[in-house]
Design a protein around this motif. Structure first.
Motif, PDB file in Angstrom:
ATOM      1  N   GLU A 277      63.439  52.832  21.065  1.00 14.43           N
ATOM      2  CA  GLU A 277      63.671  51.935  19.937  1.00 14.43           C
ATOM      3  C   GLU A 277      62.416  51.148  19.596  1.00 14.43           C
ATOM      4  OE1 GLU A 277      68.416  51.146  20.676  1.00 14.43           O
ATOM      5  OE2 GLU A 277      66.940  49.720  21.407  1.00 14.43           O
ATOM      6  N   TYR A 513      66.009  40.188  24.960  1.00 15.05           N
ATOM      7  CA  TYR A 513      65.242  41.393  24.605  1.00 15.05           C
ATOM      8  C   TYR A 513      63.774  41.145  24.887  1.00 15.05           C
ATOM      9  CZ  TYR A 513      69.202  43.540  22.248  1.00 15.05           C
ATOM     10  OH  TYR A 513      70.406  44.117  21.973  1.00 15.05           O
ATOM     11  N   ALA A 520      69.633  36.885  23.820  1.00 12.28           N
ATOM     12  CA  ALA A 520      70.638  37.471  22.927  1.00 12.28           C
ATOM     13  C   ALA A 520      72.040  37.193  23.478  1.00 12.28           C
ATOM     14  CB  ALA A 520      70.408  38.963  22.782  1.00 12.28           C
ATOM     15  N   ARG A 539      79.016  35.935  13.802  1.00 10.32           N
ATOM     16  CA  ARG A 539      78.047  36.121  12.723  1.00 10.32           C
ATOM     17  C   ARG A 539      77.045  37.200  13.106  1.00 10.32           C
ATOM     18  NH1 ARG A 539      76.869  30.617  12.953  1.00 10.32           N
ATOM     19  NH2 ARG A 539      78.426  29.362  11.893  1.00 10.32           N
ATOM     20  N   SER A 540      76.303  37.632  12.110  1.00 11.77           N
ATOM     21  CA  SER A 540      75.254  38.612  12.373  1.00 11.77           C
ATOM     22  C   SER A 540      74.245  38.004  13.358  1.00 11.77           C
ATOM     23  CB  SER A 540      74.568  38.947  11.053  1.00 11.77           C
ATOM     24  OG  SER A 540      73.543  39.841  11.301  1.00 11.77           O
ATOM     25  N   GLY A 541      73.886  38.774  14.357  1.00 11.16           N
ATOM     26  CA  GLY A 541      72.920  38.285  15.347  1.00 11.16           C
ATOM     27  C   GLY A 541      73.550  37.489  16.473  1.00 11.16           C
ATOM     28  N   SER A 542      74.897  37.455  16.515  1.00 11.68           N
ATOM     29  CA  SER A 542      75.528  36.634  17.551  1.00 11.68           C
ATOM     30  C   SER A 542      75.592  37.353  18.897  1.00 11.68           C
ATOM     31  CB  SER A 542      76.929  36.216  17.098  1.00 11.68           C
ATOM     32  OG  SER A 542      77.674  37.364  16.765  1.00 11.68           O
ATOM     33  N   GLY A 543      75.271  38.631  18.918  1.00 12.13           N
ATOM     34  CA  GLY A 543      75.199  39.310  20.218  1.00 12.13           C
ATOM     35  C   GLY A 543      76.273  40.356  20.450  1.00 12.13           C
ATOM     36  N   LYS A 544      76.997  40.737  19.383  1.00 11.10           N
ATOM     37  CA  LYS A 544      78.089  41.701  19.560  1.00 11.10           C
ATOM     38  C   LYS A 544      77.558  43.062  20.026  1.00 11.10           C
ATOM     39  CE  LYS A 544      79.253  41.249  15.232  1.00 11.10           C
ATOM     40  NZ  LYS A 544      78.285  40.253  14.724  1.00 11.10           N
ATOM     41  N   SER A 545      76.570  43.558  19.294  1.00  4.68           N
ATOM     42  CA  SER A 545      76.023  44.874  19.679  1.00  4.68           C
ATOM     43  C   SER A 545      75.388  44.804  21.051  1.00  4.68           C
ATOM     44  CB  SER A 545      74.983  45.331  18.665  1.00  4.68           C
ATOM     45  OG  SER A 545      75.597  45.493  17.417  1.00  4.68           O
ATOM     46  N   GLU A 667      80.855  48.595  14.633  1.00  3.35           N
ATOM     47  CA  GLU A 667      80.809  48.682  13.171  1.00  3.35           C
ATOM     48  C   GLU A 667      81.080  50.111  12.714  1.00  3.35           C
ATOM     49  OE1 GLU A 667      80.260  45.972  11.530  1.00  3.35           O
ATOM     50  OE2 GLU A 667      78.982  44.654  12.709  1.00  3.35           O
ATOM     51  N   HIS A 698      82.989  43.531  11.257  1.00  6.61           N
ATOM     52  CA  HIS A 698      82.843  42.349  10.420  1.00  6.61           C
ATOM     53  C   HIS A 698      84.122  42.077   9.666  1.00  6.61           C
ATOM     54  CE1 HIS A 698      78.786  41.147  10.965  1.00  6.61           C
ATOM     55  NE2 HIS A 698      78.338  42.385  10.795  1.00  6.61           N
TER      56      HIS A 698
END
Ligand code: ATP
Ligand code: MG
Length: 759
Positions: A277, A513, A520, A539-545, A667, A698
């Motif tokens: 990545e 990271y 994260a 929210r986006s960037g909250s650490g779900k992934s 997602e 989401h």
């Protein structure tokens, strides 16, 4: 003297009651194998455990209908599990003599196996154990005659893989050299052929030199005929030898290429995903491709250098014999040539480095443009990308010109010296002969003309060798930059392989990271029982992934602990984890191949029926059957012939086919149109039966079926509960919910003003 028989399984008494646990494990797997084969597998599992490795039957890749895997398959099964394993033929005497503390597996003629666990050397007996018997059963003593009736010499030696085997070592010039050395037989033959060829190439010159004077002087036709015949034979011999040397070189190069490529790929795929990545694919590919230079160096330039040295060793005495003075002048001239080349080596090396850098920068622009062509076109970036490409191309071209200009200098400077070695030396010889009355025969002068040049050539190429060494080192360095990183090989080969139920527990998990300032995940804690359908929102960037990545073992340097069914994930075999986890992302990569191949994805032991079952469960069956060739419809790279929803359902089917105990959807439905999303969601409940699901979405409405929903913010769990509980008590969740379902929102709900305050 008697070796004590080994008893690798410690708790013998407990096992006696239940028979042999290894055999039970093989039988429970229901592989429909022949009983002898089951015993053989049990024997291997037993020896592997002796070395601290738990074997996994699934990794054996049995095809349906397989009655017994063959020895090569078994060997690669053992090796894949991280063991050193070798099959060989041995005889009774060797078995008695060999000092192996670990059990040796004897492959019996009937397809079964016996474990050699000790020796009674005084009585010339072997101590064997039957893998069909419990570990506590008394071992049997057998003599040569009895063993011969059931065994004809095949056995497996198995060891724990040691550091120091080729697979474990860093990738460097030494390693490649050792690979080459593995083919020393071919190398030896090539060397002999080369040396003979070198000698042969001198023969005609020497013959001509010796006889030309006589032929001219005495008009000796007979001598001339003889010379011609000799020359013809020499030329014929040379031709045959050259041909066979070329063949040998080609074989050597092909073998080495195959071995290098296997090793490189093996190491490359063992690198952790986060490496891929971070690094550009183009740069990685370019660096890896440098390995060809190394191979060319080792089998080409380096070998030629040795031949050159040999040439010098043979030539110099001849020259000195003919005339010491002239020989010295040739030697001095050749040394000057070498010196000139040596002076230019350093600047040339620097230039080569620059070119390599520029080439890889150029390569990555190209690859990036190809990978991102949709974006390039969609944003009309063609001209911008072309301009970038232009600049890189110009840069590379400029550097090449500069390099040639630099390389031209030593070439030009050495020309007079090289010419001296061939012609000048004759003039000098004639001059000396005229002025000092020293007697130079025509043949000596003639010989100098023919041979002098041959001294210069090898010396020049030897001087140039340093440059080649430098280039090869640089190339090795590049490959090493990619391959010599900490890889997952150990985690992929070792560790426990428990049967998963699916409960998940995070204890104080903190993860950052590489290069990121804030973590994260920040001391995340939660626990869900097996079979839960867990939704992750935030929210986006909250650490779900990130949570899903840690669960898959993609990133492993977190603090705290993650437990699956109570076992720390760090202790579990990584491949086992990934095999038992299913993962569907927002954008899934489908391979070139048919629909059926994509669903099965090369997993062993799966049939068409499995593919259909998975497709049905994923809600994909309906559209697959409408495709022109059904399950045999070919999917192109990037799957342009499928819609997003179809691709997604195929990806779900692919994840479901191995019946994973834990399924993660990150997602997975976000990019779908409402209809496709509804189709997938309608199946979610059926899919979830009998497994733990982690669904990141989401769209909260697609999480209503979840048993539990976890709300994340800035890497922390701020609440976990059912939808109704969360609407009641969790401000962040309530905000997200009413934002998406305005018609349900209480009066006065306002996006901007009611931003929840999160601690
Ligand atoms: P989204 O809903 O947008 O997918 P998310 O909740 O899945 O967001 P994560 O992808 O888990 O969020 O990201 C958590 C944090 O980690 C973010 O601040 C992000 O910037 C950072 N992050 C994510 N992936 C990487 C990465 N590969 N390298 C560095 N930082 C990363
Ligand atoms: Mg995400």
């Amino acid at each position: 003297m008697t070796d004590s028989p080994h008893n690798p399984t410690p708790d013998a008494a407990a096992q006696q009651a239940s028979g042999n646990p290894d055999l039970a494990y093989v039988r429970d797997a229901n592989l429909h194998l022949r009983p002898q084969c089951e015993a053989r597998l049990a024997a291997l599992i037993n020896v592997a455990r002796y070395h601290g490795v738990e074997m996994n039957l699934e990794a054996l890749r049995l095809r349906p209908g397989d009655q017994a895997p063959n020895p090569p398959e078994l060997l690669s099964w053992l090796r894949e599990a991280g063991l050193w394993a070798r099959g060989l033929q041995m005889n009774y005497r060797q078995l008695i003599k060999i000092d192996a503390p670990a059990p040796i597996v004897l492959l019996l003629d009937d397809g079964g196996a016996a474990l050699l666990v000790g020796r009674d050397r005084t009585r010339n007996l072997l101590v064997l154990r039957d893998p069909k018997q419990p570990a506590s059963a008394a071992p049997v003593l057998v003599d040569e005659l009895r063993l011969k009736q059931v065994w004809s010499g095949a056995c497996f030696l198995i060891r724990a893989s040691r550091h120091g085997t080729l697979e474990e070592q860093p990738f460097n010039l030494g390693l490649v050299a050792r690979l080459v050395w593995g083919d020393r037989n071919i190398l030896r033959d090539i060397a002999i052929a080369s040396i003979t060829l070198t000698a042969l190439s001198l023969v005609p010159i020497l013959i001509v030199m010796q006889t030309i004077g006589q032929v001219l002087q005495y008009n000796g036709t007979a001598t001339l005929n003889l010379v011609i015949i000799l020359l013809c034979v020499a030329v014929l011999f040379e031709a045959i030898l050259t041909w066979s040397r070329k063949i040998m070189e080609v074989v050597l190069a092909a073998k080495l290429d195959a071995r290098l490529n296997l090793m490189i790929f093996d190491r490359l795929v063992a690198l952790p995903i986060d490496f891929f990545e971070r690094e550009q694919a183009g740069v990685i590919a370019h660096k890896i491709s440098q390995v060809n230079l190394v191979r060319q160096f080792l089998t080409g330039k380096l070998m030629n250098a040795f031949i050159d040295i040999f040439m010098l060793i043979m030539l110099l005495p001849i020259l000195f014999y003919m005339s010491a003075e002239l020989a010295w002048t040739v030697l001095v001239a050749a040394a000057m040539i070498a010196a000139i080349i040596a002076i230019f080596l350093r600047p040339m090396a620097i230039m080569t480095g620059k070119i390599i850098m520029a080439e890889s920068a150029k390569g990555s622009i190209l690859i990036e443009s190809i990978f991102g062509i949709r974006t390039v076109k969609a944003l009309a970036l063609e001209s911008t990308r072309a301009a970038m490409w232009d600049r890189r191309v110009a840069e590379v071209a400029e550097l090449h010109v500069e390099e040639s200009r630099l390389a031209n200098w030593p070439m030009t400077l050495t020309i007079p010296l090289q010419r001296y070695c061939t012609y000048g030396v004759i003039v000098l010889g004639a001059f000396i002969a005229l002025h000092t009355k020293a007697s130079f025969s025509t043949s000596s002068l003639f010989g100098f003309m023919l041979l002098g040049g041959r001294v210069a050539g090898p010396l020049v190429s030897l001087a140039g060798l340093m440059d080649e060494v430098h280039k090869a080192r640089a190339a090795i360095g590049m490959v090493g930059q990619v391959l010599n990183r900490t890889n997952e090989r150990h985690a992929l080969a070792n560790g426990l392989r428990p049967r998963f139920e699916g409960s998940i527990e995070f204890n104080d998990v903190t993860f950052r990271y590489e290069g990121a300032k804030t973590p994260a995940l920040d001391k995340m804690n939660f626990k869900i029982p097996a079979g839960t359908m867990l939704g992750l929102v935030g929210r986006s960037g909250s650490g779900k992934s990130t949570v899903t990545r840690l669960l898959q073992g993609i990133n492993r340097d977190y603090s705290g602990s993650i437990r699956i069914d109570g076992t720390d994930m760090r202790e579990i075999n990584l491949r086992h984890i990934r095999k038992n986890f299913g993962m569907v992302l927002q954008d899934n990569f489908l391979f070139r191949g048919t629909v059926r191949e994509n669903i099965i994805a090369g997993r062993p032991g799966l049939s068409f029926e499995d593919a259909v079952r998975a497709a049905r469960l994923a809600g994909a069956e309906e559209f697959i059957e409408r495709l022109p060739n059904g399950y045999d419809t070919f999917i192109q790279e990037g799957s342009p012939n499928l819609s997003g929803g179809q691709k997604q359902r195929l990806a779900i089917a692919r994840a479901l086919i191995s019946d994973p105990k834990i399924l993660i959807l990150d997602e997975a439905t976000s990019a779908l149109d409402p209809e496709s999303e509804a189709l997938v969601n309608a199946n979610i409940k059926r899919i979830a039966a009998g497994r733990t699901m982690v669904i990141v979405s989401h769209r909260l409405s697609s999480l209503l079926d979840c048993n539990l929903i976890m709300v994340l913010d800035r890497g922390c769990t701020i609440d976990i509960g059912t939808h109704h509980e969360l609407v009641e008590r969790c401000a962040v969740y309530r905000h997200l919910w009413f934002q998406q379902n305005r018609h349900l929102a209480p009066e006065g709900f306002d996006d901007a003003s009611s931003q929840p305050a999160v601690a």
